[in-house]
Design a protein around this motif. Structure first.
Motif, PDB file in Angstrom:
ATOM      1  N   ASN A   1      -5.398  13.931  -0.652  1.00  0.00           N
ATOM      2  CA  ASN A   1      -4.724  14.293  -1.905  1.00  0.00           C
ATOM      3  C   ASN A   1      -3.417  13.543  -2.106  1.00  0.00           C
ATOM      4  O   ASN A   1      -2.932  13.445  -3.233  1.00  0.00           O
ATOM      5  N   LEU A   2      -2.824  13.041  -1.028  1.00  0.00           N
ATOM      6  CA  LEU A   2      -1.518  12.390  -1.140  1.00  0.00           C
ATOM      7  C   LEU A   2      -1.591  11.134  -2.001  1.00  0.00           C
ATOM      8  O   LEU A   2      -0.812  10.960  -2.942  1.00  0.00           O
ATOM      9  N   GLU A   3      -2.532  10.237  -1.684  1.00  0.00           N
ATOM     10  CA  GLU A   3      -2.645   9.006  -2.467  1.00  0.00           C
ATOM     11  C   GLU A   3      -3.184   9.292  -3.863  1.00  0.00           C
ATOM     12  O   GLU A   3      -2.739   8.678  -4.840  1.00  0.00           O
ATOM     13  N   MET A   4      -4.138  10.217  -3.952  1.00  0.00           N
ATOM     14  CA  MET A   4      -4.694  10.550  -5.265  1.00  0.00           C
ATOM     15  C   MET A   4      -3.610  11.055  -6.208  1.00  0.00           C
ATOM     16  O   MET A   4      -3.557  10.680  -7.384  1.00  0.00           O
ATOM     17  N   GLU A   5      -2.706  11.900  -5.695  1.00  0.00           N
ATOM     18  CA  GLU A   5      -1.627  12.422  -6.526  1.00  0.00           C
ATOM     19  C   GLU A   5      -0.632  11.324  -6.890  1.00  0.00           C
ATOM     20  O   GLU A   5      -0.159  11.255  -8.030  1.00  0.00           O
TER      21      GLU A   5
ATOM     22  N   ALA B   1       1.969  10.617   9.723  1.00  0.00           N
ATOM     23  CA  ALA B   1       1.566   9.228   9.443  1.00  0.00           C
ATOM     24  C   ALA B   1       0.969   9.130   8.044  1.00  0.00           C
ATOM     25  O   ALA B   1       1.249   8.187   7.291  1.00  0.00           O
ATOM     26  N   PHE B   2       0.155  10.111   7.670  1.00  0.00           N
ATOM     27  CA  PHE B   2      -0.410  10.122   6.328  1.00  0.00           C
ATOM     28  C   PHE B   2       0.676  10.317   5.277  1.00  0.00           C
ATOM     29  O   PHE B   2       0.587   9.778   4.171  1.00  0.00           O
ATOM     30  N   ARG B   3       1.683  11.090   5.612  1.00  0.00           N
ATOM     31  CA  ARG B   3       2.794  11.291   4.684  1.00  0.00           C
ATOM     32  C   ARG B   3       3.546   9.981   4.437  1.00  0.00           C
ATOM     33  O   ARG B   3       3.923   9.663   3.306  1.00  0.00           O
ATOM     34  N   ARG B   4       3.783   9.221   5.521  1.00  0.00           N
ATOM     35  CA  ARG B   4       4.497   7.946   5.382  1.00  0.00           C
ATOM     36  C   ARG B   4       3.622   6.871   4.740  1.00  0.00           C
ATOM     37  O   ARG B   4       4.129   5.983   4.058  1.00  0.00           O
TER      38      ARG B   4
ATOM     39  N   ALA C   1       0.824  -1.207   0.000  1.00  0.00           N
ATOM     40  CA  ALA C   1       0.000   0.000   0.000  1.00  0.00           C
ATOM     41  C   ALA C   1       0.858   1.257   0.000  1.00  0.00           C
ATOM     42  O   ALA C   1       0.528   2.242  -0.667  1.00  0.00           O
ATOM     43  N   ASP C   2       1.954   1.250   0.758  1.00  0.00           N
ATOM     44  CA  ASP C   2       2.845   2.411   0.792  1.00  0.00           C
ATOM     45  C   ASP C   2       3.420   2.710  -0.584  1.00  0.00           C
ATOM     46  O   ASP C   2       3.561   3.872  -0.981  1.00  0.00           O
ATOM     47  N   ALA C   3       3.778   1.645  -1.318  1.00  0.00           N
ATOM     48  CA  ALA C   3       4.443   1.826  -2.603  1.00  0.00           C
ATOM     49  C   ALA C   3       3.473   2.079  -3.748  1.00  0.00           C
ATOM     50  O   ALA C   3       3.769   2.853  -4.661  1.00  0.00           O
ATOM     51  N   GLU C   4       2.276   1.446  -3.686  1.00  0.00           N
ATOM     52  CA  GLU C   4       1.412   1.459  -4.860  1.00  0.00           C
ATOM     53  C   GLU C   4      -0.025   1.884  -4.585  1.00  0.00           C
ATOM     54  O   GLU C   4      -0.828   1.973  -5.517  1.00  0.00           O
ATOM     55  N   GLY C   5      -0.368   2.136  -3.331  1.00  0.00           N
ATOM     56  CA  GLY C   5      -1.731   2.532  -3.009  1.00  0.00           C
ATOM     57  C   GLY C   5      -2.559   1.367  -2.518  1.00  0.00           C
ATOM     58  O   GLY C   5      -2.243   0.192  -2.766  1.00  0.00           O
ATOM     59  N   LEU C   6      -3.639   1.694  -1.834  1.00  0.00           N
ATOM     60  CA  LEU C   6      -4.490   0.662  -1.244  1.00  0.00           C
ATOM     61  C   LEU C   6      -5.146  -0.216  -2.296  1.00  0.00           C
ATOM     62  O   LEU C   6      -5.407  -1.395  -2.057  1.00  0.00           O
ATOM     63  N   GLY C   7      -5.411   0.341  -3.471  1.00  0.00           N
ATOM     64  CA  GLY C   7      -6.025  -0.448  -4.526  1.00  0.00           C
ATOM     65  C   GLY C   7      -5.167  -1.598  -5.002  1.00  0.00           C
ATOM     66  O   GLY C   7      -5.682  -2.561  -5.587  1.00  0.00           O
ATOM     67  N   ALA C   8      -3.862  -1.531  -4.771  1.00  0.00           N
ATOM     68  CA  ALA C   8      -2.970  -2.610  -5.197  1.00  0.00           C
ATOM     69  C   ALA C   8      -2.960  -3.780  -4.218  1.00  0.00           C
ATOM     70  O   ALA C   8      -2.428  -4.839  -4.526  1.00  0.00           O
TER      71      ALA C   8
ATOM     72  N   PRO D   1       0.418   7.080   2.504  1.00  0.00           N
ATOM     73  CA  PRO D   1      -0.599   7.886   1.811  1.00  0.00           C
ATOM     74  C   PRO D   1      -1.967   7.210   1.692  1.00  0.00           C
ATOM     75  O   PRO D   1      -2.978   7.899   1.532  1.00  0.00           O
ATOM     76  N   TRP D   2      -2.020   5.894   1.760  1.00  0.00           N
ATOM     77  CA  TRP D   2      -3.279   5.159   1.641  1.00  0.00           C
ATOM     78  C   TRP D   2      -4.138   5.262   2.900  1.00  0.00           C
ATOM     79  O   TRP D   2      -5.349   4.989   2.864  1.00  0.00           O
ATOM     80  N   LEU D   3      -3.537   5.661   4.013  1.00  0.00           N
ATOM     81  CA  LEU D   3      -4.221   5.624   5.300  1.00  0.00           C
ATOM     82  C   LEU D   3      -5.432   6.544   5.344  1.00  0.00           C
ATOM     83  O   LEU D   3      -6.467   6.206   5.931  1.00  0.00           O
ATOM     84  N   ALA D   4      -5.323   7.717   4.720  1.00  0.00           N
ATOM     85  CA  ALA D   4      -6.432   8.673   4.765  1.00  0.00           C
ATOM     86  C   ALA D   4      -7.686   8.099   4.118  1.00  0.00           C
ATOM     87  O   ALA D   4      -8.792   8.247   4.645  1.00  0.00           O
ATOM     88  N   SER D   5      -7.535   7.437   2.963  1.00  0.00           N
ATOM     89  CA  SER D   5      -8.703   6.872   2.288  1.00  0.00           C
ATOM     90  C   SER D   5      -9.238   5.645   3.016  1.00  0.00           C
ATOM     91  O   SER D   5     -10.428   5.326   2.906  1.00  0.00           O
ATOM     92  N   ALA D   6      -8.379   4.972   3.773  1.00  0.00           N
ATOM     93  CA  ALA D   6      -8.831   3.790   4.522  1.00  0.00           C
ATOM     94  C   ALA D   6      -9.664   4.185   5.731  1.00  0.00           C
ATOM     95  O   ALA D   6     -10.576   3.463   6.139  1.00  0.00           O
TER      96      ALA D   6
END
Length: 335
Positions: free
Chosen positions: A242-246, A182-185, A112-119, A187-192
């Motif tokens: 916006n972090l994960e979206m970007e 934490a969101f910076r490290r 998730a850190d590298a590719e996003g929660l969708g991965a 990025p998927w956490l906010a959407s979760a």
């Protein structure tokens, strides 16, 4: 579902294109690790809008066919061609015998850190660890349970200060910046996270307790105190969305936000060249250094300024009834 089935003309355009790319993946024309067409390439090849192209890649990711790789783009996830022979029965590997929920969660967080929660999928996590997908279900119920455990692990990283400041404002700043970091490290956490349906995650309780205790000591009523708590968390989370979206947009398109904005400039200027929006035109014509960190800091300061103004009004009202108490002394008195 195989793409051998005919695609109806009534099928949404993005699904038609996704079905064509799926066929290429299953036929081996796009092999594992190869880049699939970017959103821009899909727009140019099929003559669709950028939003439709984005839906194409999203559809393929949801099917587990592709994954976004930062700095590379969207690539084929794995070999989707049907096996020619049935696989032979296999024994549990040493990796499966030593499998723990902690290993599964760690792998999930890394993906998730590298590719996003969708991965993150059960199959993908199993592949990263080197075990059979079904072996994961002895430790986690499903993907939803895995994400909850991932959140719990990340929340548990938060370290509150052993000797926090006495004043309410710096205490709230500490909490807000801990969550932002934490969101910076991750990025998927906010959407979760969910504000309307908050998940029961034990790792986040110490920070919630710290934040609520700080607000509780300000002497506001229950409704206002809890609303302030939710508003602060919601502000940090909302900015961090916006972090994960970007990150996903950059991986899918292959360009960062500055390059994207530069590419949009001719179209935007054509929209405003008639002079109907002079103030907007003046602002976009000047240099602006966009930064999510700056946006967070500006918003945090303004939010805490607003809370301070609310406290001044509340205590001033109490003072008119003979019960004034300066909010700077309120917390130290109760500690």
């Amino acid at each position: 579902m195989s793409t051998s089935a005919a695609v109806s003309s009534a099928t949404p355009r993005y699904r038609q294109i996704a079905a064509e790319l799926q066929r290429q993946i299953e036929a081996g024309e796009l092999s594992p690790g190869m880049r699939v067409p970017s959103t821009r390439a899909i727009v140019d090849r099929w003559g669709v809008a950028m939003a439709t192209a984005t839906k194409v890649l999203t559809e393929l990711r949801h099917q587990g066919l592709v994954r976004a790789v930062p700095g590379v783009g969207t690539v084929v996830e794995g070999d989707r061609r049907a096996p020619r022979t049935a696989p032979a029965p296999r024994r549990r590997s040493s990796a499966e015998r030593g499998l723990t929920s902690e290993r599964i969660v760690t792998a999930g967080v890394a993906i998730a850190d590298a590719e996003g929660l969708g991965a993150v999928s059960m199959r993908r996590v199993a592949s990263e660890i080197g075990v059979a997908t079904m072996s994961l279900y002895r430790h986690v119920e499903d993907k939803d349970d895995l994400v909850l455990q991932m959140m719990d692990a990340v929340f548990s990283e938060w370290q509150l200060p052993a000797d926090p400041p006495a004043e309410w404002r710096p205490r709230l700043e500490i909490v807000a910046r801990l969550v932002w970091d934490a969101f910076r490290r991750h990025p998927w956490l906010a959407s979760a996270m969910s504000i309307t349906r908050p998940q029961a995650v034990a790792g986040g309780l110490p920070l919630s307790e710290f934040l609520l205790a700080t607000l509780d000591e300000l002497g506001l009523d229950h409704q206002t105190t809890f609303t302030a708590y939710i508003t602060l968390v919601s502000f940090v989370r909302g900015t961090a969305m916006n972090l994960e979206m970007e990150a996903e947009a950059e991986a899918a398109s292959g360009v960062d936000n500055e390059e994207w904005l530069h590419a949009q400039e001719p179209r935007l200027r054509a929209m405003v060249e008639a002079g109907r929006f002079p103030v907007f035109t003046r602002y976009i014509s000047q240099e602006y250094d966009f930064s999510l960190d700056e946006l967070f800091e500006f918003g945090l300061r303004r939010m805490l300024d607003g809370l301070a103004a609310l406290l001044d009004d509340v205590y001033a009202g109490l003072g008119r009834r003979g019960h004034a108490k300066p909010h700077g002394d309120l917390m130290s008195e109760r500690q």
